[in-house]
Scaffold this motif. Structure first.
Motif, PDB file in Angstrom:
ATOM      1  N   LYS A  77      -2.696  -1.744  -4.337  1.00 27.43           N
ATOM      2  CA  LYS A  77      -3.575  -2.561  -3.498  1.00 27.43           C
ATOM      3  C   LYS A  77      -3.749  -3.905  -4.195  1.00 27.43           C
ATOM      4  N   LEU A  96       0.813  -1.205   0.000  1.00 25.47           N
ATOM      5  CA  LEU A  96       0.000   0.000   0.000  1.00 25.47           C
ATOM      6  C   LEU A  96       0.854   1.266   0.000  1.00 25.47           C
ATOM      7  N   SER A 118      -4.578   4.007  -2.963  1.00 25.04           N
ATOM      8  CA  SER A 118      -3.889   3.001  -3.774  1.00 25.04           C
ATOM      9  C   SER A 118      -4.754   2.567  -4.938  1.00 25.04           C
ATOM     10  N   ARG A 171      -3.944   5.052   3.109  1.00 24.95           N
ATOM     11  CA  ARG A 171      -3.133   4.915   1.901  1.00 24.95           C
ATOM     12  C   ARG A 171      -4.024   4.883   0.674  1.00 24.95           C
ATOM     13  N   ALA A 223      -6.301  -0.534   4.004  1.00 27.08           N
ATOM     14  CA  ALA A 223      -6.036   0.675   3.227  1.00 27.08           C
ATOM     15  C   ALA A 223      -6.702   1.891   3.868  1.00 27.08           C
TER      16      ALA A 223
END
Length: 300
Positions: free
Chosen positions: A186, A181, A246, A244, A239
């Motif tokens: 992902k 990530l 992604s 993050r 995530a």
């Protein structure tokens, strides 16, 4: 207070379990391939040479057996698979044989195992009576558990904790996923709907303490949170909490097998495991829901 001897104490579970045991007032000692830093009494063993310091067992009440090479440490060659197997089976043999030969007051051995024990099944949840997998990890888990159970021949209670995907901030599956990530990727192990039976690290550690205290516990127990989730749900929650942004990157089984080898195939397996057996003997999960587990992990 009871004295607990831990093997594999330098690993993810062993480090946190040592902290929790000390906080609860237990006396802790380690059985290790290397000398410790002096904070915890450490006794040396060498599985390959079949050597063990018998003084480790003196006045110990219980053994928590976690030792075994990390499955994802490197690509699975024939040689590395042998090391995975031997580190678990030969290590277990060495402990049981040493206990046969030296006077001790060990009452219980609580040993780690894995949900890789089970053959993948669709539909109903996997219980401790479900059939084992006919593959490498299935054989490892079966043989591993059988070796530790031999301690029952010398009147030592044994418990095998079949542990799910351990979620923690600084180790286990989360560490590797967060690494991806951070690269704004992902990974989606297709189809993404496969069920992951996860468990918070602290619940894993507390299950060992419960097994030591509860003398009715014997045999195998699944240590997985009551609410398993799909892989897509897991990666999306990680995530979200790691903040993050992604891009989803679909990953097919043949791709991951080329990159990391045979171990990568386990990422695509659906393991919907039941924790009803361990709940029935009074164990309470501190983090039964993924959302609560994520909040705890990312607050640290």
């Amino acid at each position: 207070m009871k004295t607990i001897l831990i093997t594999g104490a330098s690993g993810l579970i062993g480090k946190r379990l040592t902290e929790i045991l000390l906080h609860k007032g237990f006396i802790v000692r380690h059985l290790s391939r290397k000398k410790g830093d002096g904070t915890i009494p450490t006794f040396i063993w060498n599985v390959e040479k079949k050597e063990i310091d018998m003084a480790a067992f003196e006045n110990a009440d219980a053994i928590i057996h976690l030792a075994g090479i990390n499955l994802s440490e490197r690509r699975w060659t024939i040689g590395f698979k042998k090391k995975i197997y031997d580190s678990r089976i030969e290590g277990s043999k060495l402990i049981v044989e040493a206990l046969r030969l030296t006077p001790n007051k060990i009452k219980v051995i609580v040993s780690v195992s894995g949900i890789n024990y089970y053959a993948e099944e669709k539909g109903k949840p996997l219980t401790e009576d479900s059939k084992p997998a006919n593959d490498f990890l299935g054989k490892v888990c079966v043989d591993w558990e059988n070796e530790i159970r031999k301690a029952e021949e010398i009147n030592i209670r044994t418990v095998q904790l079949r542990t799910g995907i351990v979620l923690a901030e600084n180790g286990g599956a989360m560490k590797e996923l967060i690494k991806q990530l951070k690269l704004r990727i992902k990974p989606i192990f297709l189809p993404g709907s496969q069920i992951y039976s996860w468990v918070h690290l602290d619940d894993v550690c507390n299950s060992y303490i419960h097994a030591i205290k509860n003398e009715t516990m014997n045999g195998a127990y699944n240590v997985v949170a009551p609410n398993p989730v799909s892989y897509n749900t897991l990666i999306n929650e990680i995530a979200k909490f790691s903040k993050r942004k992604s891009i989803p990157a679909p990953v097919m089984k043949w791709m991951i097998k080329i990159i990391v080898g045979e171990f990568g195939v386990t990422l695509f397996q659906s393991m919907n495991c039941s924790c009803e057996k361990i709940k029935a003997i009074g164990f309470q999960f501190q983090f039964p829901e993924l959302n609560d587990a994520m909040k705890d992990i990312f607050k640290k």
